[in-house]
Design a protein around this motif. Structure first.
Motif, PDB file in Angstrom:
ATOM      1  N   GLN A 350       0.824  -1.198   0.000  1.00 20.64           N
ATOM      2  CA  GLN A 350       0.000   0.000   0.000  1.00 20.64           C
ATOM      3  C   GLN A 350       0.862   1.253   0.000  1.00 20.64           C
ATOM      4  N   CYS A 351       1.898   1.236   0.830  1.00 21.27           N
ATOM      5  CA  CYS A 351       2.793   2.404   0.924  1.00 21.27           C
ATOM      6  C   CYS A 351       3.453   2.666  -0.428  1.00 21.27           C
ATOM      7  N   ALA A 352       3.988   1.605  -1.021  1.00 18.52           N
ATOM      8  CA  ALA A 352       4.675   1.751  -2.305  1.00 18.52           C
ATOM      9  C   ALA A 352       3.681   2.210  -3.382  1.00 18.52           C
ATOM     10  N   SER A 353       2.468   1.628  -3.366  1.00 17.80           N
ATOM     11  CA  SER A 353       1.463   1.986  -4.378  1.00 17.80           C
ATOM     12  C   SER A 353       1.018   3.430  -4.207  1.00 17.80           C
ATOM     13  N   GLY A 354       0.867   3.870  -2.952  1.00 18.03           N
ATOM     14  CA  GLY A 354       0.465   5.248  -2.680  1.00 18.03           C
ATOM     15  C   GLY A 354       1.492   6.227  -3.214  1.00 18.03           C
TER      16      GLY A 354
END
Lengths: 434, 129, 490
Positions: A350-354
């Motif tokens: 999620q962090c990387a995608s955000g």
């Protein structure tokens, strides 16, 4: 008076039992010239209601700030467990018979940190990422006679700062920075390779302060030319997604694990962690919990390898650390237990995608990342001070200015995305920038 | 307290056994008893040159660390590798399998400063007072 | 609860390790998923998941709740650990600190009120200690010591001097010599006088042009006030050396005497001792460093400053500073807790707490010295040291006494420290204990002494009814099982 249970009558009884006429006699051993006869100019006593009103809190509505301290979602379980007084108000577990709770939880913390980093062992915590790096460098100098500590310039500026503070009086060991490639944001490999030698130890942060992923594969190919090398981590959430740093063959993985179950707390407490290989165990700093058995042969835990520590080895100790960040380590243990392997992977993704989503949205405005190499959940853009101030005035913290630490990127802004951010946050920011 | 007749002793509670031009060194029964259960022995590698009084290694219990000093000047030519896996040998057989290093000494005169069993026994009882 | 019979406070249970509870697919925690993960194409995601246990939320809660029941905290009963000042930790402080939890330090809107509170705390600590400057960032006492010694080293080099030696009394905590080593000093141990405090005349023999500082704990770890402290300070200053004070025992002095007035140049406090912040099973603590004017320019950066309009800010431009000592600003939530503690009591209340801490300690000492040996007759303040000398001939040691106390529902005192006293039992009740608890503790100690005379072998078996019996530390050190991987090597 709050927290003071002896009544005036109790005090009279105690004085009588001691056999002195008044409380002043308790201090007869303090010479008159050393006594303080004034009244401390300190406000209070304040009741709880007044205290509460002294500490109002208001936060900005949209925050893209990270840079070593991260806002991740913390499940309710974590606070429910770690606010239990049995954990919160206990001392260091020197008496194992009545500290098995803390001891076993620390053993589990050590186990999970060793797993995540791909190392053999972990201690029970350090103060923070910066001091953990400094201790790793001190450990390196104990293993071999070194003349140089090489640190990548992409390592967190405060970590480099603390490292230099710890080494300012060390005889014959200089701290040298390995520059980064202005194009990619990664370490300048040929320069690093040249700096790495038998009489040196080196440390590289992954992902680095710019959020950029360092080429650890390439680094590991020449790393063994150094006597000792380590990977520094400041965003432990990356461990949920990237290959464990230990798989590259480093001697130590040290850094900051605040991301695991600990709040930003206006800057602290943080959670330093320290993982290493078996061969370095006896040079390791900090407390270590070991499994053992009790007098009935049942499994039990206790502190071990204590002869490394200051209370026994005194001036020859491997480190002066005594109090560590035990409760923060407990939070990390509960957090990791709650999330499990899938949950941690999911949050990291999620962090990387955000970060990707924000990068894409900014590109539409003509704001591109400064560095070309892939990132985890942070990246650097250029933003002038006036724009940033304007955003902050509207309750949006777009990131952390880094120009003070990196004159190479004078108007650089480090932007961070975590699973606490939303597409709505991104929309707000873009709108305010348009 | 076990103090073998044939050995020599130091004030730091090391024993020394003279074997031709070398000296086998360990810690005395009294020292191992004072230390308690030994959990780790760290010895300087063979080839290390030591002056009389230099540390040749450390002995650890869970609550204490103690250095072992060279009774004579010379070179460490052998170390007891068994102690790495079995430090308890220092407790179980301090004068035998619990030996620590063998030093090839330079000057036989150094030996004269060492105590014999009787002197060491007296030294111990004087220290106890 | 009867006063003289042991109590059992712990359920007898063994809790499995998380790794033993783990089962594939058992974890069901939902994490926030605001973003579309299919965009993430440039990260090479390893197929192998991180090696963590898989347990459900219920199991996590039960596991750690059960573990908590194997612990002993200050809210359960008296915790008389000498020099650790295990006093009550106010709940209001925890609550207020938790308000800071979501604040990112770079969110200026949220952070500036926090900074103002930090400035207030700094001012309070300077007032309490009678010092001119303060750095709040060190994360623990030992970190404060290191910071303080680096500051002294820097001040000396600003004078153009390189002094390498620090004098440390033989009663000092191990952190003192260890911090000196890391700061680049060597240490020399100096014996305390016959009456348990350092004599200025003894110090003289140790002073030469290489002495950078004396590091002293006052009151010392025997609970004795260093009666010649001002003369000691004078001698040091005359010699061009500094006086460093370890503030571990400040709970005996707040409102009664100020280190600054005694000639102390540099010191640290342990907020997790004197100012009632929770120990958390070993941390986080907080170890602010306080200095006199001359040393202030060398304090770590950044410094908190207030301008004429009352505006508080961080100043990073301090050219003479030793540099940074922490990733950011130390253990902020601990600092805020300490401020809440201070404001809860106020100036008078802080002094009152000190008086009661000393009253409690002297009451206990006066009663227990009839049964246990007291190595020093010199008056003591907030703590005192007894020994096992009277019980030793019966075959009962300090360790046995400590372990037996657990059966009465107490945490043991600090044992075998200071090193200058054989078989030391160092007792610090703090002001938090009501008379009933003090009496119960004294009763327990006397009951143990009585048992030592009658059935000493019983005491070797203590503690009974605990989560575990005496733990084999030798086995742990010889086998070194430090993670669950060591337990089941693959």
């Amino acid at each position: 008076m709050p927290f003071l249970p002896t009544s005036d009558e109790d005090r009279r009884r105690l004085l009588e039992a001691i056999g002195i006429p008044g409380e002043e006699e308790l201090f007869a051993s303090i010479p008159a010239h050393a006594r303080y006869r004034g009244t401390l100019k300190v406000e209070g006593p304040l009741d709880e209601h007044s205290l509460r009103s002294l500490f109002p809190m208001a936060a900005s509505r949209v925050v893209f700030a990270g840079g070593g301290i991260y806002r991740h979602y913390i499940p309710s379980v974590v606070d429910a467990i770690t606010s239990r007084q049995e954990f919160l108000t206990a001392y260091t577990p020197y008496q194992p018979e009545i500290s098995q709770g803390t001891l076993q939880a620390m053993f589990e913390f050590q186990s999970m940190m060793a797993s995540l980093t791909g190392m053999d062992a972990s201690n029970a915590s350090m103060y923070d990422g910066a001091t953990s790096l400094a201790e790793a460098a001190l450990m390196a100098t104990r293993a071999k006679d070194l003349h140089r500590i090489v640190i990548t310039r992409g390592t967190h500026p405060a970590y480099r700062g603390v490292l230099k503070t710890y080494f300012r009086n060390s005889q014959g060991v200089e701290v040298v920075e390995a520059p980064f490639d202005r194009e990619t944001g990664q370490v300048d490999l040929p320069v690093l390779e040249k700096l790495v030698a038998e009489d040196a130890a080196f440390f590289i942060q992954q992902p680095n302060f710019f959020g950029v992923m360092e080429p650890l594969d390439a680094v590991s190919r020449f790393a063994r030319k150094a006597s000792f090398w380590g990977v520094v981590v400041s965003e432990a959430m990356s461990l949920g997604l990237l290959k464990p740093p230990g798989t590259y063959g480093c001697d130590v993985v040290a850094g900051e694990a605040q991301s695991l179950g600990n709040q930003a707390n206006a800057g602290g407490p943080l959670l330093g962690f320290f993982c290493t290989r078996k061969e370095h165990l006896r040079r390791m700093p900090g407390r270590i919990v070991g499994l053992s058995r009790d007098n009935a042969g049942e499994r039990a835990f206790c502190l071990t390898l204590a002869t490394r520590e200051q209370h026994i080895r005194r001036e020859k100790a491997t480190s002066n650390i005594c109090s560590n960040q035990s409760l923060c380590a407990l939070k990390a243990a509960v957090y990791l237990s709650s999330l499990g392997p899938r949950g941690l992977r999911e949050v990291a993704l999620q962090c990387a995608s955000g970060a990707h989503a924000l990068t894409d949205a900014l590109k539409d405005l003509g704001i591109a990342p400064v560095f070309s190499a892939p990132v985890f959940n942070e990246f650097v853009v250029r933003m002038d001070e006036r724009t940033r101030q304007r955003l902050e005035d509207t309750g949006i913290v777009p990131g952390i200015p880094i120009g003070e630490h990196y004159p190479e990127v004078p108007d650089g802004l480090l932007m961070t995305v975590t699973e606490m951010n939303t597409n709505e946050d991104i929309r707000c920011l873009i709108e305010a920038l348009s | 307290m076990n103090i073998p007749e044939q050995l020599r002793y130091t004030k730091d509670h090391e024993w020394a056994k003279i074997e031709d031009n070398t000296l086998r060194v360990g810690i005395t029964d009294y020292a191992q008893h004072e230390m308690g259960d030994v959990v780790y022995v760290d010895l300087k590698p063979t080839g290390t040159k030591v002056e009389k009084g230099d540390p040749v290694g450390t002995v650890e219990s869970v609550k204490a660390v103690s250095e072992v000093f060279a009774p004579v000047s010379g070179t460490i030519i052998e170390t007891n590798a068994a102690l790495e896996q079995s430090p308890e040998l220092v407790n179980q057989d301090s004068y035998g399998q619990g030996w620590m290093v063998v030093i090839a000494f330079e000057d036989a005169q150094d030996l004269e400063a060492l105590m014999d069993a009787k002197d060491y026994e007296e030294y111990l009882s004087a220290e106890a007072k | 609860m009867s006063d003289r019979s042991p109590v059992v406070n712990f359920p007898v249970l063994r809790e499995p390790l998380l790794s033993e509870m783990s089962g594939p697919g058992r974890n069901g925690m939902l994490v926030p998923t605001p973003f579309d993960v299919s965009r993430c194409t440039d990260v090479d995601v390893p197929s192998l998941l991180p090696a963590l246990p898989e347990v459900s939320e219920v199991e996590t809660v039960r596991h750690f709740t059960r573990l908590s029941r194997l612990n002993f905290g200050i809210d359960q009963g008296m915790y008389p650990l000498g020099s650790c000042t295990m006093k009550y930790n106010p709940k209001i402080a925890d609550e207020i600190a938790s308000r800071l939890a979501p604040v990112h330090p770079c969110d200026r809107r949220a952070f500036s009120p926090v900074l103002k509170h930090l400035f207030t705390l700094k001012t309070c600590l300077q007032e309490i200690c009678g010092m001119d400057g303060c750095c709040l960032w060190p994360a623990a006492g030992a970190h404060g010591e290191l910071t303080g010694m680096l500051v002294i080293k820097e001040a000396l080099s600003a004078r153009g001097q390189t002094r390498t030696k620090v004098l440390v009394p033989d009663t000092a905590h191990g952190t003192n010599p260890s911090s000196c080593t890391i700061a680049g000093f060597t240490t020399a141990s100096i014996p305390s006088g016959r009456d348990g405090f350092l004599l200025a005349s003894d110090l003289k023999g140790f002073l030469d042009s290489d002495v950078a500082a004396l590091m002293i704990t006052n009151p010392n770890t025997l609970g004795i006030f260093e009666q010649e402290i001002t003369e000691i300070a004078r001698l040091l200053h005359e010699n061009g050396s500094f006086l460093y004070m370890d503030g571990a025992n400040m709970n005996a002095l707040v409102g009664i005497a100020r280190p600054g007035d005694m000639g102390v140049d540099c010191m640290h406090l342990n907020l997790h001792k004197t100012f009632g912040t929770p120990h958390g099973g070993g941390g986080p603590g907080s170890g602010p460093v306080l200095v006199k004017k001359e040393l202030e320019p060398f304090l770590p950066r950044p410094r908190i400053v207030q301008d004429e309009s009352g505006q508080v800010s961080l100043m990073g431009d301090c050219p003479e500073s030793i540099g940074q000592v922490h990733s950011l600003l130390g253990n902020v939530a601990v600092l805020v807790r300490a401020l809440v503690y201070i404001l809860s009591l106020g100036g008078e209340g802080l002094k009152d707490a000190t008086v009661r801490a000393c009253l409690n300690a002297n009451y206990l000492k006066n009663r227990l010295k009839k049964t246990f040996a007291l190595p020093y007759a010199t008056p003591t303040l907030h703590e005192f040291v007894l020994t096992d000398k009277n019980q030793k001939p019966q075959g009962v040691s300090t360790l046995d006494i400590a372990k037996a106390l657990m059966e009465f529902g107490f945490h043991p005192p600090t044992v075998y420290f200071p090193l200058v006293v054989q078989g030391a039992l160092m007792i610090e009740p703090t002001e938090s204990e009501p008379v009933s608890e003090l009496t119960r503790f004294a009763d327990a100690m006397e009951a143990i002494a009585l048992a030592a005379g009658k059935r000493p072998e019983d005491l070797h078996e203590t503690p009974r009814g605990m989560p575990c019996g005496r733990v084999d530390e030798v086995w742990a050190a010889r086998n070194l099982v430090l993670t669950w991987n060591d337990l089941n090597p693959s």
